[in-house]
Motif scaffolding. Structure first.
Motif, PDB file in Angstrom:
ATOM      1  N   ASP A   1     -12.937 -27.178  61.341  1.00 35.71           N
ATOM      2  CA  ASP A   1     -11.949 -26.281  61.620  1.00 35.71           C
ATOM      3  C   ASP A   1     -11.948 -25.508  60.584  1.00 35.71           C
ATOM      4  N   ILE A   2     -11.804 -24.059  60.779  1.00 32.48           N
ATOM      5  CA  ILE A   2     -11.816 -23.048  59.673  1.00 32.48           C
ATOM      6  C   ILE A   2     -10.458 -22.227  60.130  1.00 32.48           C
ATOM      7  N   PRO A   3      -9.660 -22.524  59.129  1.00 33.45           N
ATOM      8  CA  PRO A   3      -8.341 -21.768  59.010  1.00 33.45           C
ATOM      9  C   PRO A   3      -8.336 -20.273  59.558  1.00 33.45           C
ATOM     10  N   GLN A   4      -7.657 -19.715  60.587  1.00 36.05           N
ATOM     11  CA  GLN A   4      -7.622 -18.522  60.911  1.00 36.05           C
ATOM     12  C   GLN A   4      -6.016 -18.018  60.904  1.00 36.05           C
ATOM     13  N   SER A   5      -5.805 -17.280  59.789  1.00 30.70           N
ATOM     14  CA  SER A   5      -4.529 -16.800  59.657  1.00 30.70           C
ATOM     15  C   SER A   5      -4.281 -15.589  60.602  1.00 30.70           C
ATOM     16  N   ASN A   6      -2.854 -15.770  61.169  1.00 27.70           N
ATOM     17  CA  ASN A   6      -2.179 -14.919  61.953  1.00 27.70           C
ATOM     18  C   ASN A   6      -1.183 -13.975  61.061  1.00 27.70           C
ATOM     19  N   GLY A   7      -1.336 -14.069  59.754  1.00 29.77           N
ATOM     20  CA  GLY A   7      -0.579 -13.461  58.802  1.00 29.77           C
ATOM     21  C   GLY A   7       0.483 -14.246  58.191  1.00 29.77           C
ATOM     22  N   SER A   8       0.691 -15.538  59.142  1.00 29.32           N
ATOM     23  CA  SER A   8       1.557 -16.366  58.573  1.00 29.32           C
ATOM     24  C   SER A   8       0.999 -17.558  57.955  1.00 29.32           C
ATOM     25  N   GLY A   9       0.021 -17.520  57.536  1.00 25.10           N
ATOM     26  CA  GLY A   9      -0.514 -18.815  56.676  1.00 25.10           C
ATOM     27  C   GLY A   9      -1.376 -19.557  57.361  1.00 25.10           C
ATOM     28  N   ALA A  10      -2.533 -19.720  56.844  1.00 25.96           N
ATOM     29  CA  ALA A  10      -3.423 -21.011  57.605  1.00 25.96           C
ATOM     30  C   ALA A  10      -4.506 -21.349  56.482  1.00 25.96           C
ATOM     31  N   GLU A  11      -4.278 -22.520  56.163  1.00 23.55           N
ATOM     32  CA  GLU A  11      -5.000 -22.979  54.686  1.00 23.55           C
ATOM     33  C   GLU A  11      -5.420 -24.680  54.788  1.00 23.55           C
ATOM     34  N   ASP A  12      -6.469 -24.806  54.186  1.00 16.29           N
ATOM     35  CA  ASP A  12      -6.847 -26.326  53.887  1.00 16.29           C
ATOM     36  C   ASP A  12      -6.159 -26.816  52.785  1.00 16.29           C
ATOM     37  N   GLN A  13      -5.213 -27.399  52.789  1.00 12.64           N
ATOM     38  CA  GLN A  13      -4.273 -27.889  51.536  1.00 12.64           C
ATOM     39  C   GLN A  13      -4.119 -29.259  51.242  1.00 12.64           C
ATOM     40  N   ASN A  14      -4.935 -30.088  51.894  1.00 13.04           N
ATOM     41  CA  ASN A  14      -4.778 -31.484  51.805  1.00 13.04           C
ATOM     42  C   ASN A  14      -5.514 -32.255  50.699  1.00 13.04           C
ATOM     43  N   THR A  15      -4.976 -33.504  50.173  1.00  8.07           N
ATOM     44  CA  THR A  15      -5.648 -34.429  49.438  1.00  8.07           C
ATOM     45  C   THR A  15      -6.102 -35.504  50.157  1.00  8.07           C
ATOM     46  N   PRO A  16      -7.423 -35.642  50.094  1.00  8.88           N
ATOM     47  CA  PRO A  16      -7.823 -36.777  50.852  1.00  8.88           C
ATOM     48  C   PRO A  16      -7.257 -38.267  50.284  1.00  8.88           C
ATOM     49  N   LEU A  17      -7.444 -39.214  51.150  1.00  4.17           N
ATOM     50  CA  LEU A  17      -7.164 -40.577  50.757  1.00  4.17           C
ATOM     51  C   LEU A  17      -8.497 -41.397  50.811  1.00  4.17           C
ATOM     52  N   GLN A  18      -8.900 -42.300  49.790  1.00  3.56           N
ATOM     53  CA  GLN A  18      -9.643 -43.187  49.897  1.00  3.56           C
ATOM     54  C   GLN A  18      -9.112 -44.520  50.024  1.00  3.56           C
ATOM     55  N   ILE A  19      -9.596 -45.317  51.069  1.00  4.95           N
ATOM     56  CA  ILE A  19      -9.158 -46.740  51.704  1.00  4.95           C
ATOM     57  C   ILE A  19     -10.272 -47.714  51.849  1.00  4.95           C
ATOM     58  N   GLY A  20     -10.864 -48.537  50.804  1.00  8.38           N
ATOM     59  CA  GLY A  20     -12.042 -49.127  51.147  1.00  8.38           C
ATOM     60  C   GLY A  20     -13.160 -48.215  50.900  1.00  8.38           C
ATOM     61  N   ASP A  21     -14.081 -48.316  52.093  1.00 10.35           N
ATOM     62  CA  ASP A  21     -15.392 -47.406  52.205  1.00 10.35           C
ATOM     63  C   ASP A  21     -15.017 -46.282  52.911  1.00 10.35           C
ATOM     64  N   THR A  22     -13.642 -45.994  53.490  1.00 10.75           N
ATOM     65  CA  THR A  22     -13.391 -44.852  54.029  1.00 10.75           C
ATOM     66  C   THR A  22     -12.596 -43.737  53.487  1.00 10.75           C
ATOM     67  N   LEU A  23     -12.920 -42.502  53.384  1.00  9.80           N
ATOM     68  CA  LEU A  23     -12.279 -41.258  52.864  1.00  9.80           C
ATOM     69  C   LEU A  23     -11.548 -40.622  54.392  1.00  9.80           C
ATOM     70  N   TYR A  24     -10.433 -40.651  54.393  1.00 10.04           N
ATOM     71  CA  TYR A  24      -9.545 -39.731  55.392  1.00 10.04           C
ATOM     72  C   TYR A  24      -8.880 -38.486  54.946  1.00 10.04           C
ATOM     73  N   VAL A  25      -9.282 -37.544  55.940  1.00  8.28           N
ATOM     74  CA  VAL A  25      -8.783 -35.940  55.695  1.00  8.28           C
ATOM     75  C   VAL A  25      -8.412 -35.398  56.754  1.00  8.28           C
ATOM     76  N   CYS A  26      -7.484 -34.607  56.556  1.00  4.72           N
ATOM     77  CA  CYS A  26      -6.731 -33.792  57.643  1.00  4.72           C
ATOM     78  C   CYS A  26      -7.338 -32.423  57.566  1.00  4.72           C
TER      79      CYS A  26
END
Length: 148
Positions: free
Chosen positions: A64-89
């Motif tokens: 996913d590459i954010p494509q802004s239409n002028g109203s904002g599109a950004e990658d702003q999340n903080t990943p979570l690590q639970i055990g041996d897995t990293l979760y990201v949105c």
């Protein structure tokens, strides 16, 4: 913001506190690491003397590459690590589970969420049901946090 400010410097040296055996950190379950948001990791392998020697362990691409239409599109999340897995949105609300050691994708979920503006996922939430006599297995849920 247009005023000149002096540089603020520490008045005392901060010592590195060793992590006590048994209190090492294994997960990052909350946005700020704890429910208090203190953003501190109980790890002592990285310090002022060796931080300049860190190297990239792996890189993952979400697709996913954010494509802004002028109203904002950004990658702003903080990943979570639970055990041996990293979760990201992603900005388009896809959730990926990555192996923490290799960065390889374990699975992904596409909520097919759409919004006319502010395309971004601000983070994920994690909840773990405690062990009870009626429920001997631990169940957990990830929830998608989207900016509105």
């Amino acid at each position: 913001m247009f005023k000149t400010w002096n540089v603020i410097s520490p008045t005392e040296s901060i010592t590195v506190k060793p992590v006590q055996p048994g209190s090492e950190q294994h997960d990052w379950k909350h946005w700020g690491n704890t429910t208090h948001g203190d953003r501190f990791a109980a790890l002592d392998q990285i310090n002022k003397q060796n931080v300049d020697k860190l190297q990239v362990a792996w890189i993952a691409h979400t697709g996913d590459i954010p494509q802004s239409n002028g109203s904002g599109a950004e990658d702003q999340n903080t990943p979570l690590q639970i055990g041996d897995t990293l979760y990201v949105c992603t900005p388009y609300s896809k959730v990926l589970a990555l192996d923490v050691d290799s960065g390889k994708e374990k699975w992904r979920y596409d909520a097919k969420a759409t919004a006319p503006n502010w395309q971004r996922c601000r983070g994920l939430g994690y909840y773990e049901e405690p062990h009870t006599a009626a429920s001997p297995t631990v169940q957990w849920r990830l929830s998608l946090g989207m900016a509105r």
